[in-house]
Structure formats: structure tokens, C-alpha cells
Motif scaffolding. Structure first.
Motif, PDB file in Angstrom:
ATOM      1  N   MET A  61       0.845  -1.209   0.000  1.00 38.77           N
ATOM      2  CA  MET A  61       0.000   0.000   0.000  1.00 38.77           C
ATOM      3  C   MET A  61       0.869   1.244   0.000  1.00 38.77           C
ATOM      4  O   MET A  61       1.742   1.405   0.851  1.00 38.77           O
ATOM      5  CB  MET A  61      -0.921  -0.014   1.206  1.00 38.77           C
ATOM      6  CG  MET A  61      -1.925  -1.149   1.109  1.00 38.77           C
ATOM      7  SD  MET A  61      -3.207  -0.998   2.333  1.00 38.77           S
ATOM      8  CE  MET A  61      -4.034  -2.579   2.111  1.00 38.77           C
ATOM      9  N   ILE A  62       0.610   2.120  -0.958  1.00 41.41           N
ATOM     10  CA  ILE A  62       1.454   3.299  -1.143  1.00 41.41           C
ATOM     11  C   ILE A  62       0.594   4.558  -1.106  1.00 41.41           C
ATOM     12  O   ILE A  62      -0.373   4.692  -1.864  1.00 41.41           O
ATOM     13  CB  ILE A  62       2.206   3.204  -2.485  1.00 41.41           C
ATOM     14  CG1 ILE A  62       3.079   1.945  -2.471  1.00 41.41           C
ATOM     15  CG2 ILE A  62       3.051   4.450  -2.729  1.00 41.41           C
ATOM     16  CD1 ILE A  62       3.801   1.681  -3.749  1.00 41.41           C
ATOM     17  N   ALA A  63       0.973   5.479  -0.228  1.00 38.37           N
ATOM     18  CA  ALA A  63       0.207   6.721  -0.061  1.00 38.37           C
ATOM     19  C   ALA A  63       0.287   7.556  -1.329  1.00 38.37           C
ATOM     20  O   ALA A  63       1.354   7.699  -1.931  1.00 38.37           O
ATOM     21  CB  ALA A  63       0.764   7.505   1.122  1.00 38.37           C
ATOM     22  N   GLU A  64      -0.838   8.130  -1.703  1.00 38.89           N
ATOM     23  CA  GLU A  64      -0.893   8.937  -2.929  1.00 38.89           C
ATOM     24  C   GLU A  64      -0.756  10.429  -2.642  1.00 38.89           C
ATOM     25  O   GLU A  64      -0.895  11.254  -3.546  1.00 38.89           O
ATOM     26  CB  GLU A  64      -2.205   8.672  -3.676  1.00 38.89           C
ATOM     27  CG  GLU A  64      -2.315   7.241  -4.169  1.00 38.89           C
ATOM     28  CD  GLU A  64      -3.608   6.984  -4.940  1.00 38.89           C
ATOM     29  OE1 GLU A  64      -4.334   7.947  -5.243  1.00 38.89           O
ATOM     30  OE2 GLU A  64      -3.885   5.809  -5.230  1.00 38.89           O
ATOM     31  N   ASP A  65      -0.503  10.775  -1.384  1.00 40.09           N
ATOM     32  CA  ASP A  65      -0.398  12.194  -1.042  1.00 40.09           C
ATOM     33  C   ASP A  65       0.507  12.325   0.181  1.00 40.09           C
ATOM     34  O   ASP A  65       0.355  11.570   1.147  1.00 40.09           O
ATOM     35  CB  ASP A  65      -1.807  12.741  -0.728  1.00 40.09           C
ATOM     36  CG  ASP A  65      -1.863  14.247  -0.765  1.00 40.09           C
ATOM     37  OD1 ASP A  65      -1.188  14.886   0.060  1.00 40.09           O
ATOM     38  OD2 ASP A  65      -2.569  14.799  -1.632  1.00 40.09           O
ATOM     39  N   ASP A  66       1.433  13.283   0.132  1.00 40.24           N
ATOM     40  CA  ASP A  66       2.369  13.376   1.268  1.00 40.24           C
ATOM     41  C   ASP A  66       1.772  14.129   2.457  1.00 40.24           C
ATOM     42  O   ASP A  66       2.435  14.321   3.473  1.00 40.24           O
ATOM     43  CB  ASP A  66       3.720  13.966   0.835  1.00 40.24           C
ATOM     44  CG  ASP A  66       3.613  15.390   0.309  1.00 40.24           C
ATOM     45  OD1 ASP A  66       2.579  16.043   0.534  1.00 40.24           O
ATOM     46  OD2 ASP A  66       4.581  15.829  -0.346  1.00 40.24           O
ATOM     47  N   ARG A  67       0.505  14.552   2.371  1.00 35.85           N
ATOM     48  CA  ARG A  67      -0.161  15.136   3.543  1.00 35.85           C
ATOM     49  C   ARG A  67      -0.825  14.061   4.409  1.00 35.85           C
ATOM     50  O   ARG A  67      -1.457  14.378   5.409  1.00 35.85           O
ATOM     51  CB  ARG A  67      -1.203  16.169   3.084  1.00 35.85           C
ATOM     52  CG  ARG A  67      -0.574  17.408   2.464  1.00 35.85           C
ATOM     53  CD  ARG A  67      -1.607  18.256   1.769  1.00 35.85           C
ATOM     54  NE  ARG A  67      -2.167  17.573   0.605  1.00 35.85           N
ATOM     55  CZ  ARG A  67      -3.194  18.026  -0.117  1.00 35.85           C
ATOM     56  NH1 ARG A  67      -3.785  19.153   0.214  1.00 35.85           N
ATOM     57  NH2 ARG A  67      -3.630  17.345  -1.168  1.00 35.85           N
ATOM     58  N   ILE A  68      -0.703  12.817   3.995  1.00 33.65           N
ATOM     59  CA  ILE A  68      -1.192  11.714   4.848  1.00 33.65           C
ATOM     60  C   ILE A  68      -0.138  11.541   5.937  1.00 33.65           C
ATOM     61  O   ILE A  68       0.918  10.955   5.706  1.00 33.65           O
ATOM     62  CB  ILE A  68      -1.361  10.419   4.031  1.00 33.65           C
ATOM     63  CG1 ILE A  68      -2.381  10.646   2.919  1.00 33.65           C
ATOM     64  CG2 ILE A  68      -1.729   9.255   4.935  1.00 33.65           C
ATOM     65  CD1 ILE A  68      -2.529   9.485   1.947  1.00 33.65           C
ATOM     66  N   MET A  69      -0.412  12.100   7.110  1.00 33.62           N
ATOM     67  CA  MET A  69       0.626  12.176   8.138  1.00 33.62           C
ATOM     68  C   MET A  69       0.857  10.836   8.829  1.00 33.62           C
ATOM     69  O   MET A  69      -0.074  10.231   9.344  1.00 33.62           O
ATOM     70  CB  MET A  69       0.252  13.236   9.182  1.00 33.62           C
ATOM     71  CG  MET A  69       0.374  14.670   8.674  1.00 33.62           C
ATOM     72  SD  MET A  69       2.019  15.077   7.987  1.00 33.62           S
ATOM     73  CE  MET A  69       3.046  14.922   9.445  1.00 33.62           C
ATOM     74  N   TYR A  70       2.120  10.432   8.848  1.00 36.38           N
ATOM     75  CA  TYR A  70       2.480   9.174   9.503  1.00 36.38           C
ATOM     76  C   TYR A  70       2.787   9.443  10.978  1.00 36.38           C
ATOM     77  O   TYR A  70       3.893   9.225  11.466  1.00 36.38           O
ATOM     78  CB  TYR A  70       3.651   8.515   8.765  1.00 36.38           C
ATOM     79  CG  TYR A  70       3.180   7.673   7.594  1.00 36.38           C
ATOM     80  CD1 TYR A  70       2.578   8.260   6.487  1.00 36.38           C
ATOM     81  CD2 TYR A  70       3.302   6.277   7.617  1.00 36.38           C
ATOM     82  CE1 TYR A  70       2.110   7.488   5.428  1.00 36.38           C
ATOM     83  CE2 TYR A  70       2.845   5.502   6.554  1.00 36.38           C
ATOM     84  CZ  TYR A  70       2.246   6.108   5.479  1.00 36.38           C
ATOM     85  OH  TYR A  70       1.782   5.335   4.439  1.00 36.38           O
ATOM     86  N   THR A  71       1.742   9.930  11.660  1.00 29.80           N
ATOM     87  CA  THR A  71       1.860  10.214  13.088  1.00 29.80           C
ATOM     88  C   THR A  71       0.624   9.640  13.786  1.00 29.80           C
ATOM     89  O   THR A  71      -0.329   9.208  13.131  1.00 29.80           O
ATOM     90  CB  THR A  71       1.910  11.741  13.334  1.00 29.80           C
ATOM     91  OG1 THR A  71       0.801  12.352  12.650  1.00 29.80           O
ATOM     92  CG2 THR A  71       3.203  12.339  12.811  1.00 29.80           C
ATOM     93  N   CYS A  72       0.656   9.670  15.122  1.00 30.77           N
ATOM     94  CA  CYS A  72      -0.436   9.078  15.908  1.00 30.77           C
ATOM     95  C   CYS A  72      -1.291  10.155  16.559  1.00 30.77           C
ATOM     96  O   CYS A  72      -0.913  11.317  16.569  1.00 30.77           O
ATOM     97  CB  CYS A  72       0.175   8.201  16.999  1.00 30.77           C
ATOM     98  SG  CYS A  72       0.631   6.558  16.386  1.00 30.77           S
ATOM     99  N   ASN A  73      -2.411   9.742  17.116  1.00 26.82           N
ATOM    100  CA  ASN A  73      -3.167  10.675  17.941  1.00 26.82           C
ATOM    101  C   ASN A  73      -3.898   9.942  19.060  1.00 26.82           C
ATOM    102  O   ASN A  73      -3.553   8.800  19.366  1.00 26.82           O
ATOM    103  CB  ASN A  73      -4.061  11.589  17.087  1.00 26.82           C
ATOM    104  CG  ASN A  73      -5.278  10.895  16.524  1.00 26.82           C
ATOM    105  OD1 ASN A  73      -5.788   9.942  17.111  1.00 26.82           O
ATOM    106  ND2 ASN A  73      -5.761  11.365  15.384  1.00 26.82           N
TER     107      ASN A  73
END
Ligand code: UPG
Length: 274
Positions: free
Chosen positions: A127-139
């Protein structure tokens, strides 16, 4: 100086080209301009102090071409997000039915022993993100990133789907007891964590942003990953099994690590007793 809250390096949509990338190309430092921190393989932004440290954990066996694509695109994305991060590929080094749950637990245990990450993301290799605003962080909730997949025309495939890429803080992973270890072969373990996460009161967060889209690399069924026939029965008992099957019952034997230029590979073999 702390990195800005929103990285100035973000570009938005990523064009994904899935044609014949090799592992050597994904490791080309010239192309990536990444920097080393004191822990080997720990990537950090070059000009500011990162706000978040993320561990990416990839349950894996025999998908080398997918791994090339995955590393190529993900390194670039994480770099633009100005995160500190490490990618761990947890490779099931035996011929037994694939066990994604157990590999995920092994990856979490290994990563959390190595360093104190803010976020542990279990991620499918295809699975590859199509946008770099998909933040790889938690909440505060467990974050599900991969709910709009190209394979399903960017619709949530079913309510409660928690497969693909899912991000936990250390506390969230430990309190939900991680993944079940006892799903052998394809299916069920992702539905099981959905139950765990809700049962322990965290809930799952899915961004309302329309750009949370992922390309899913098309593939056939892997020979070592037949559908797990007992999965519905096991799922039926998921609530009772939360505290007995998971991180706290994980037995790790025969672990070997190999540090590559851009990721750490952990080989794990299941012994007869577990
Ligand atoms: N995988 C390997 N080698 C294998 C089998 C699986 O590396 O031989 C890894 C890989 O990371 C892959 C993931 O496991 O991406 C999931 O397996 P896959 O066969 O791709 O399952 P899918 O049906 O495409 O995926 C959905 C979910 C996934 C979940 C699976 C079973 O997205 O997260 O594990 O269904 O419920």
C-alpha cells in the motif's frame, strides 16, 4: 529548532509509477538526500528537530518487488513530513502459514526496545500513499490510514476494516495487547484488532480529508498464506481472548537482524513450541 507544525516540504499529490524499480534504486542516497542520526537507520530531517518519531513495521515474506516500491515512495514521503523514523521489515523466515499478527507484535517489541517512538505503524508492504499530507503520526485514537484504497475505488471496504496501515502509540498498543498471535494464514487478524481497539475504549480515527488515498499494488494470493479456515470461530471469541493472546503471550525465539541502508530487516522463525 523544532520543525514547523506543518512541513514546508510537502507537495501534496504523489504520482506513483509501478514499473520495475529495483531494491538498489530505492537505496540510492543521492536520490533521497536523507541524513543519519546516532542510532543507525534512524532518519531525521536535516535542518530542524523533529516533532515526532515514528516506527514503521512491515509484516513481510517474499514480496521483494513490493518492498522496492514501498521503500522508494515511503522514504520520500517521510522525509517531506520532517519526521524522525525507522522502517522495520519483519520477515517470517519459515514455510509455515503466514502470521501477520505475530510479526506485528515482534516488530513492536523490537522497535520499542530500541527506542521510544511516538507512533508505531503496522503497514502492509503493498500500500502506497498517494499524497504526502497523509501524516504518519499518531493521535489520541488509534489511527487508520489506509481506508480509501484504489482496489475498492477509494471506498471504505466495510465498516470495521482495520487492515493495511494502522498507527498506535506505545500505550495504545500495550493496552490493547497488540495483535493476536493465533491467526494462521490469511484473514481475521485485522478484524480482531478492530474489536480490541474498540473494547479498550480507544476507537479508530479516520481522517475526513479526501486526499487520504492509497494505491494498492495488485497481486495474487501468496502460496504460504491460505485463508485461515478457523478465523470466524476465533473472531467470535475475540473479546475473551484480548488479554490472553497478544503482546503478553508472544514468545520470540530465533530472531536475527540485518541492517540495510534504508531499513532494518528482522528475520523470525517459529520454533516447534510456539
Ligand atoms: N504478506 C507478505 N507475504 C505473504 C503474505 C502477506 O509479505 O506471503 C504481508 C504483506 O505486507 C501484505 C500483508 O501481509 O501486504 C497482507 O497480506 P495480503 O495477502 O496482501 O492481504 P490482502 O487481502 O491484500 O489485505 C487485507 C488487509 C490486510 C490483512 C488481510 C487479511 O489489507 O491488512 O492482513 O486483508 O485480513
Amino acid at each position: 529548532e523544532l520543525c514547523p507544525k506543518t512541513s514546508p516540504l510537502l507537495k501534496g499529490t504523489i504520482t506513483i509509477n509501478l514499473s520495475g524499480l529495483t531494491i538498489n534504486e530505492t537505496e540510492s542516497t543521492k536520490k533521497m538526500s536523507l541524513y543519519w542520526l546516532s542510532v543507525p537507520l534512524y532518519r531525521r530531517p536535516s535542518d530542524c528537530k523533529c516533532r515526532n518519531k515514528t516506527a514503521i513495521i512491515v509484516p513481510f515474506r517474499d514480496r521483494e518487488q513490493h518492498l522496492s516500491y514501498f521503500l522508494y515512495y515511503l522514504h520520500r514521503l517521510l522525509h517531506r513530513q520532517q519526521l524522525c523514523y525507522v522502517i522495520f521489515v519483519v520477515d517470517q523466515n519459515d514455510d509455515k502459514p503466514f502470521n501477520r499478527g505475530r510479526l506485528s507484535n515482534v516488530g513492536f517489541k523490537y522497535a520499542s526496545n530500541l527506542s521510544n517512538f511516538d507512533c508505531y505503524i503496522i503497514h502492509d508492504v503493498d500500500m502506497i500513499a498517494e499524497d504526502d499530507r497523509i501524516m504518519y503520526t499518531c493521535n489520541r485514537q488509534v489511527v487508520h490510514y489506509t481506508f480509501l484504497l484504489s482496489k475498492f475505488n477509494y471506498n471504505l471496504v466495510y465498516h470495521g476494516y482495520a487492515g493495511g496501515g494502522i498507527g498506535y502509540t506505545k500505550e495504545q498498543f500495550e493496552k490493547t495487547n497488540g495483535f493476536p498471535n493465533e491467526y494462521y494464514g490469511w484473514g481475521g487478524e485485522d478484524d480482531d484488532i478492530n474489536i480490541r481497539i474498540n473494547e479498550k475504549g480507544f476507537g479508530i480515527y479516520r481522517s475526513p480529508e479526501p486526499f487520504y488515498r492509497f494505491t494498492m499494488i495488485r497481486h495474487g494470493r501468496d502460496s504460504g498464506n491460505p485463508p485461515y479456515v478457523g478465523r470466524m470461530e476465533r473472531l467470535g471469541k475475540a473479546r475473551q481472548r484480548i488479554d490472553v493472546d497478544g503482546l503478553n503471550s508472544l514468545v520470540i525465539t530465533n530472531l536475527k537482524e540485518v541492517k540495510h541502508k534504508t531499513y532494518t530487516r528482522i528475520y523470525i522463525t517459529r520454533s516447534r513450541s510456539c
